[in-house]
Design a protein around this motif. Structure first.
Motif, PDB file in Angstrom:
ATOM      1  N   LEU A 134     -23.274 -28.541 -13.682  1.00  0.00           N
ATOM      2  CA  LEU A 134     -24.590 -29.156 -13.542  1.00  0.00           C
ATOM      3  C   LEU A 134     -24.489 -30.662 -13.759  1.00  0.00           C
ATOM      4  O   LEU A 134     -24.164 -31.121 -14.847  1.00  0.00           O
ATOM      5  N   ARG A 135     -24.804 -31.438 -12.706  1.00  0.00           N
ATOM      6  CA  ARG A 135     -24.692 -32.886 -12.779  1.00  0.00           C
ATOM      7  C   ARG A 135     -25.948 -33.594 -12.270  1.00  0.00           C
ATOM      8  O   ARG A 135     -26.093 -34.798 -12.492  1.00  0.00           O
ATOM      9  N   GLU A 136     -26.817 -32.889 -11.575  1.00  0.00           N
ATOM     10  CA  GLU A 136     -28.046 -33.484 -11.063  1.00  0.00           C
ATOM     11  C   GLU A 136     -29.227 -32.667 -11.580  1.00  0.00           C
ATOM     12  O   GLU A 136     -29.334 -31.480 -11.289  1.00  0.00           O
ATOM     13  N   LEU A 137     -30.095 -33.309 -12.343  1.00  0.00           N
ATOM     14  CA  LEU A 137     -31.194 -32.590 -12.984  1.00  0.00           C
ATOM     15  C   LEU A 137     -32.501 -33.349 -12.793  1.00  0.00           C
ATOM     16  O   LEU A 137     -32.603 -34.528 -13.130  1.00  0.00           O
ATOM     17  N   GLU A 138     -33.481 -32.663 -12.219  1.00  0.00           N
ATOM     18  CA  GLU A 138     -34.820 -33.222 -12.060  1.00  0.00           C
ATOM     19  C   GLU A 138     -35.800 -32.352 -12.829  1.00  0.00           C
ATOM     20  O   GLU A 138     -35.778 -31.131 -12.693  1.00  0.00           O
ATOM     21  N   VAL A 139     -36.644 -32.979 -13.635  1.00  0.00           N
ATOM     22  CA  VAL A 139     -37.650 -32.257 -14.411  1.00  0.00           C
ATOM     23  C   VAL A 139     -39.023 -32.776 -14.017  1.00  0.00           C
ATOM     24  O   VAL A 139     -39.274 -33.985 -14.058  1.00  0.00           O
ATOM     25  N   VAL A 140     -39.905 -31.858 -13.625  1.00  0.00           N
ATOM     26  CA  VAL A 140     -41.269 -32.206 -13.225  1.00  0.00           C
ATOM     27  C   VAL A 140     -42.217 -31.493 -14.179  1.00  0.00           C
ATOM     28  O   VAL A 140     -42.204 -30.261 -14.262  1.00  0.00           O
ATOM     29  N   ILE A 141     -43.038 -32.263 -14.894  1.00  0.00           N
ATOM     30  CA  ILE A 141     -43.902 -31.700 -15.930  1.00  0.00           C
ATOM     31  C   ILE A 141     -45.363 -31.787 -15.507  1.00  0.00           C
ATOM     32  O   ILE A 141     -45.847 -32.845 -15.107  1.00  0.00           O
ATOM     33  N   ARG A 142     -46.047 -30.678 -15.591  1.00  0.00           N
ATOM     34  CA  ARG A 142     -47.460 -30.616 -15.199  1.00  0.00           C
ATOM     35  C   ARG A 142     -48.317 -31.020 -16.391  1.00  0.00           C
ATOM     36  O   ARG A 142     -48.680 -30.204 -17.223  1.00  0.00           O
ATOM     37  N   ASP A 143     -48.645 -32.292 -16.444  1.00  0.00           N
ATOM     38  CA  ASP A 143     -49.418 -32.800 -17.579  1.00  0.00           C
ATOM     39  C   ASP A 143     -50.029 -34.135 -17.180  1.00  0.00           C
ATOM     40  O   ASP A 143     -49.327 -35.059 -16.781  1.00  0.00           O
ATOM     41  N   GLN A 144     -51.334 -34.263 -17.330  1.00  0.00           N
ATOM     42  CA  GLN A 144     -51.999 -35.513 -16.974  1.00  0.00           C
ATOM     43  C   GLN A 144     -51.658 -36.636 -17.945  1.00  0.00           C
ATOM     44  O   GLN A 144     -51.632 -37.799 -17.573  1.00  0.00           O
ATOM     45  N   SER A 145     -51.418 -36.285 -19.181  1.00  0.00           N
ATOM     46  CA  SER A 145     -51.134 -37.305 -20.193  1.00  0.00           C
ATOM     47  C   SER A 145     -49.672 -37.241 -20.620  1.00  0.00           C
ATOM     48  O   SER A 145     -49.344 -37.421 -21.777  1.00  0.00           O
ATOM     49  N   VAL A 146     -48.791 -36.967 -19.663  1.00  0.00           N
ATOM     50  CA  VAL A 146     -47.393 -36.757 -19.994  1.00  0.00           C
ATOM     51  C   VAL A 146     -46.767 -37.986 -20.635  1.00  0.00           C
ATOM     52  O   VAL A 146     -45.938 -37.865 -21.533  1.00  0.00           O
TER      53      VAL A 146
END
Length: 229
Positions: A134-146
């Protein structure tokens, strides 16, 4: 039959090809047109380009082709309140496949029940980085006030949510990662039934890149480790 006085021609063996040529052929067979293969969906199998039949031909092809499927394609998982539908991905029986994944997107809708994120997902991802590919990691967080939640977690260790933020930040700062992207905002399901796609399709257009928060969270040395896609 060959001509009179000539020996009949022998069939050409695929395994007689040079290894680099075989790998190119494997990649053509196993590469999915999807930008990310959703492996967390409880719907029909998303692995439409997984070469099941070819893997059964012989041991050599199995060992050459199976890892290539996981390193060539990009995958995604969606973390919800309950994640039993894809918990098998974190089990020892899937360990070797999991370690072959090179590119992964994680969509966080909820942190999960019973400390799922901190006690189950984070250790598995750390292992994929340290002992896997694992060398490429994208994190998408569902939060308006992230943005605020991420920074607040630096000064407050009293809540489980802030602990999740801190562990996520530590994971994304891992120097073994070559590409890191952190996004946050509102996103929703576009479609839950897409033939051949293996599950939900998410609209991520409402998310913004907040990778700069990683640099804010670390010291000057940490900043040099951040590489944003």
């Amino acid at each position: 039959m060959g001509s009179q006085g000539q020996e009949p021609s022998k069939p050409f063996r695929f395994l007689d090809l040079a290894p680099e040529i075989r790998l190119k052929i494997y990649a053509m067979i196993a590469t999915s047109p999807q930008s990310h293969i959703d492996i967390s969906s409880p719907c029909s199998s998303p692995h439409t380009y997984f070469p099941h039949a070819l893997l059964l031909t012989c041991t050599q092809i199995y060992h050459e082709l199976r890892p290539l499927y996981f390193t060539t394609n990009a995958f995604s998982v969606t973390v919800l309140r309950r994640n039993e539908s894809w918990s098998h991905l974190l089990t020892p029986s899937f360990l070797d496949n999991r370690r072959q994944i090179r590119s992964l997107r994680i969509k966080i809708v909820r942190w999960g029940t019973k400390d799922f994120f901190c006690c189950s997902l984070i250790p598995a991802l750390e292992d994929c980085i340290l002992n896997g590919r694992l060398r490429e990691l994208e994190v998408v967080i569902r939060d308006q006030s992230v943005n605020h939640a991420f920074l607040d977690s630096l000064n407050d260790d009293s809540s489980k949510e802030h602990q999740s933020w801190r562990m996520l930040r530590k994971l994304l700062m891992d120097p073994y990662l070559e590409k890191v992207n952190l996004k946050g905002g509102r996103f929703s399901v576009i479609s839950t039934v897409v033939e051949g796609m293996g599950g939900d399709v998410w609209d991520l257009e409402g998310c913004e890149d907040i990778s700069y928060l990683l640099a804010k969270a670390g010291d000057e040395q940490d900043k040099t480790l951040i590489m944003v896609v």
